[in-house]
Design a protein around this motif. Sequence first.
Motif, short mmCIF file in Angstrom:
data_model
loop_
_atom_site.label_atom_id
_atom_site.label_comp_id
_atom_site.label_asym_id
_atom_site.label_seq_id
_atom_site.Cartn_x
_atom_site.Cartn_y
_atom_site.Cartn_z
N ILE A 292 -3.32 -1.84 -10.48
CA ILE A 292 -2.22 -0.60 -10.19
C ILE A 292 -2.86 0.41 -9.44
CG2 ILE A 292 -1.01 1.03 -11.47
CD1 ILE A 292 -0.82 -0.70 -13.87
N LEU A 293 -3.75 0.84 -9.42
CA LEU A 293 -4.51 1.72 -8.61
C LEU A 293 -4.86 1.23 -7.12
CD1 LEU A 293 -6.79 3.60 -11.06
CD2 LEU A 293 -4.67 4.55 -10.25
N LEU A 294 -5.13 0.27 -6.76
CA LEU A 294 -5.50 -0.40 -5.55
C LEU A 294 -4.56 0.18 -4.45
CD1 LEU A 294 -7.75 -2.23 -4.73
CD2 LEU A 294 -6.11 -4.23 -4.83
N PRO A 295 -3.20 -0.17 -4.54
CA PRO A 295 -2.67 0.70 -3.23
C PRO A 295 -2.90 1.90 -3.14
CG PRO A 295 -1.03 -0.60 -4.81
CD PRO A 295 -2.44 -0.41 -5.62
N LEU A 296 -3.33 2.95 -4.07
CA LEU A 296 -3.42 4.26 -4.01
C LEU A 296 -4.64 4.56 -2.89
CD1 LEU A 296 -2.97 7.26 -4.70
CD2 LEU A 296 -4.58 6.98 -6.73
N THR A 297 -5.76 3.43 -3.03
CA THR A 297 -6.78 3.53 -2.20
C THR A 297 -6.69 3.61 -0.81
OG1 THR A 297 -7.22 1.24 -2.64
CG2 THR A 297 -8.20 2.70 -4.16
N PHE A 298 -5.37 2.94 -0.47
CA PHE A 298 -5.35 2.98 1.26
C PHE A 298 -5.20 4.10 1.97
CE2 PHE A 298 -2.61 -1.33 0.41
CZ PHE A 298 -3.47 -1.90 -0.14
N GLY A 299 -4.81 5.25 1.07
CA GLY A 299 -4.89 6.46 1.82
C GLY A 299 -6.10 7.49 1.53
N ILE A 300 -6.99 6.69 0.95
CA ILE A 300 -8.33 7.20 0.65
C ILE A 300 -9.58 7.04 1.29
CG2 ILE A 300 -9.88 8.10 -1.35
CD1 ILE A 300 -7.74 7.41 -3.39
N LYS A 301 -10.47 7.63 1.69
CA LYS A 301 -11.58 7.28 2.36
C LYS A 301 -12.30 6.33 1.60
CE LYS A 301 -12.01 11.41 5.16
NZ LYS A 301 -12.99 12.66 5.75
N PRO A 302 -12.81 5.41 2.38
CA PRO A 302 -13.60 4.25 1.62
C PRO A 302 -14.46 4.66 0.46
CG PRO A 302 -13.73 3.70 3.89
CD PRO A 302 -12.93 5.09 3.85
N VAL A 303 -15.49 5.69 0.55
CA VAL A 303 -16.41 6.16 -0.40
C VAL A 303 -15.58 6.68 -1.66
CG1 VAL A 303 -18.18 7.73 -0.93
CG2 VAL A 303 -18.17 6.84 1.32
N GLY A 304 -14.71 7.46 -1.61
CA GLY A 304 -13.90 7.86 -2.51
C GLY A 304 -13.05 6.90 -3.36
N ALA A 305 -12.65 5.98 -2.58
CA ALA A 305 -11.90 4.97 -3.25
C ALA A 305 -12.82 4.06 -4.16
CB ALA A 305 -11.07 3.94 -1.88
N ILE A 306 -13.94 3.57 -3.52
CA ILE A 306 -14.89 2.63 -4.59
C ILE A 306 -15.22 3.47 -5.62
CG2 ILE A 306 -16.91 3.09 -3.03
CD1 ILE A 306 -15.50 -0.18 -4.57
N LEU A 307 -15.52 4.59 -5.40
CA LEU A 307 -16.06 5.57 -6.43
C LEU A 307 -14.97 5.91 -7.54
CD1 LEU A 307 -18.51 6.51 -4.70
CD2 LEU A 307 -18.45 8.76 -5.48
N MET A 308 -13.71 5.72 -7.23
CA MET A 308 -12.84 5.90 -8.15
C MET A 308 -12.69 4.50 -8.87
SD MET A 308 -8.70 6.76 -7.98
CE MET A 308 -8.29 5.43 -6.98
N LEU A 309 -12.62 3.29 -8.13
CA LEU A 309 -12.32 2.02 -8.93
C LEU A 309 -13.40 1.64 -9.79
CD1 LEU A 309 -10.54 0.18 -5.90
CD2 LEU A 309 -9.42 1.34 -7.79
N ALA A 310 -14.65 2.03 -9.26
CA ALA A 310 -15.98 1.66 -9.85
C ALA A 310 -15.82 2.45 -11.29
CB ALA A 310 -17.17 1.96 -9.33
N GLY A 311 -15.45 3.75 -11.23
CA GLY A 311 -15.42 4.72 -12.50
C GLY A 311 -14.62 3.99 -13.45
N VAL A 312 -13.58 3.50 -13.09
CA VAL A 312 -12.44 2.88 -14.02
C VAL A 312 -13.16 1.75 -14.78
CG1 VAL A 312 -10.14 1.62 -14.17
CG2 VAL A 312 -10.31 3.62 -12.55
N MET A 313 -13.71 1.23 -14.13
CA MET A 313 -14.57 0.06 -14.53
C MET A 313 -15.49 0.21 -15.75
SD MET A 313 -16.97 -3.07 -12.95
CE MET A 313 -17.83 -4.36 -13.85
N MET B 138 -12.98 -4.97 1.27
CA MET B 138 -12.47 -5.40 2.38
C MET B 138 -11.17 -4.93 2.98
SD MET B 138 -13.36 -9.58 1.06
CE MET B 138 -14.97 -10.04 0.94
N ILE B 139 -10.35 -4.53 2.18
CA ILE B 139 -9.03 -4.01 2.53
C ILE B 139 -9.42 -2.42 3.44
CG2 ILE B 139 -7.11 -2.59 1.71
CD1 ILE B 139 -6.74 -4.66 -0.65
N GLN B 140 -10.53 -2.00 3.08
CA GLN B 140 -11.10 -0.93 3.93
C GLN B 140 -11.68 -1.26 5.08
OE1 GLN B 140 -10.61 2.37 3.07
NE2 GLN B 140 -9.91 2.35 0.93
#
Length: 518
Positions: A49-70, A341-343
């Motif tokens: 669900i959060l994956l589309p949100l990461t398109f507008g975030i810089k790669p570092v912030g995006a992977i930090l957020m998704l890893a935090g969810v995990m 990869m999307i980033q």
Amino acid sequence: MITTALTDLWHGFGVALEPHNFMWCFLGVLIGNMVGVLPGMGPLATISILLPLTFGIKPVGAILMLAGVMYGAQYGGAICSILLNLPCHPPHAVTCLDGYPMTKQGRGGVALGVTVFASFVGASWGITEMIFLSPVLVKAALQFGPAEICSLMLLGLLAGSTLARGSPIKGVAMTVLGLMLGIVGSDIETGAERFTFGITELDDGVELVALALGLFGVAEFMNSVNQQAEINTKYTNVRMRDMRPTREDVRRSIFPMIRGTIIGSLCALIPGTGPTIASFVAYATEKKVSKTPELFGTGMIEGVVCPETSTHSSVQGDFIPTMSLGIPGDAVMALLLGALMIQGIVPGPQLISQHPDIFWGLVASFWVGNILLVLLNIPMIGLWVKLLTIPYKFLFPSAMFFVCIGVYAANNDMFQVGEVLVIGILGYALLRLGFHPAPILLGFVLGPRFEENFRRAMLISRGDIMVFIERPIATIFISVTVLLIAAQIYFRLTPGKKKSIAALADPGAMVEQPLAAE
């Protein structure tokens, strides 16, 4: 090497503690902790669900957020297992065996207290392992050619499918389905259309966002929408002073904690095992070495500490092959791989040298996030349990709303919304037929890279398939793959082994999961 790793880690803390990166890390662990408590959601659905949100975030912030969810979801899952006998996620199913009896004895707070500490210890070891092992693996991986990479991916695909929940044959079938979905679109060499059936929107292939949201958003919603069981919160009134263990509890927890950490870290290095199998292997090992194995299941603190430590050690250790080799161990890691990869970033041996901010920032964020989780869990356990009182009829429609908004916002394309719907219906049908869809994601992410390296190896060897036997590293991976297939056939044909293997493949079957009061 140690000095270099510590210097790089210090740089990573500088990246992780930047205000915007710290905010995304905190948001990820907060959301992960919350969905860890909610049955049916889980990290897969939430990251999708959060994956589309990461398109507008810089790669570092995006992977930090998704890893935090995990890894945040793993903390939340332990709360329900101990207080409610409700294993919201498979890795915590074994925690119910001794966690809930401790709660009924009035020691649920102690179980939660040692779990928080054990989880932090296991996670810290996994992070340390990543700091020092990843650069070593990268140096070895730089020696890999197409044949070695292809054979390693073959091992990862097979291990991920045969060690997943349920029948190994079904797991392989789901992986093959993922491989087929991965080759839809334009040929990587010639550009010719493949399996598009004249639909121009499929020229670029099936979208990862659509596949993830369909399989783990829509399908899970349809599968869980009729759950009406009430939650018994009789034992959930836990105060902070109730979480303080006695000296005897600490003494009994030390060696199980060490054993669980080692088992979890070893399982993390084997593609396809993941935290679920790690937790059950740890519990079985602890029961085996105990002087009083007959007391397990009656409220033994060792039966809580050991599997929880192994779970968190495995979760953090899973990032080692994913980031350093580009080989995800399970579906969640495959999704994180796809997010990078999307980033435009390809995980693998070049990640540390080409994108040090991402790699070392992620490593440092693990420690930041785990400290945040300790601080969040201790005072907020009562709040997390209260979330379980939200009726499913309100929870999942809200999730579906964000699914639709997210997939449309990704490319402003209604075709992808329809794509999610079709994949969701397919995923629901597979779930009802007993096919777990997680290996599909593994095959989808690794499939194109497997094909690319296979074709490259064939071009270099002028079509000689023996290249996979003549090169020593490739031979080792092929041999392990053959041994894995032989082991699965052996266990399937040996009646005495079927039950134990089924228990590891589908841990939820070992634990009764009452949702209502006893």
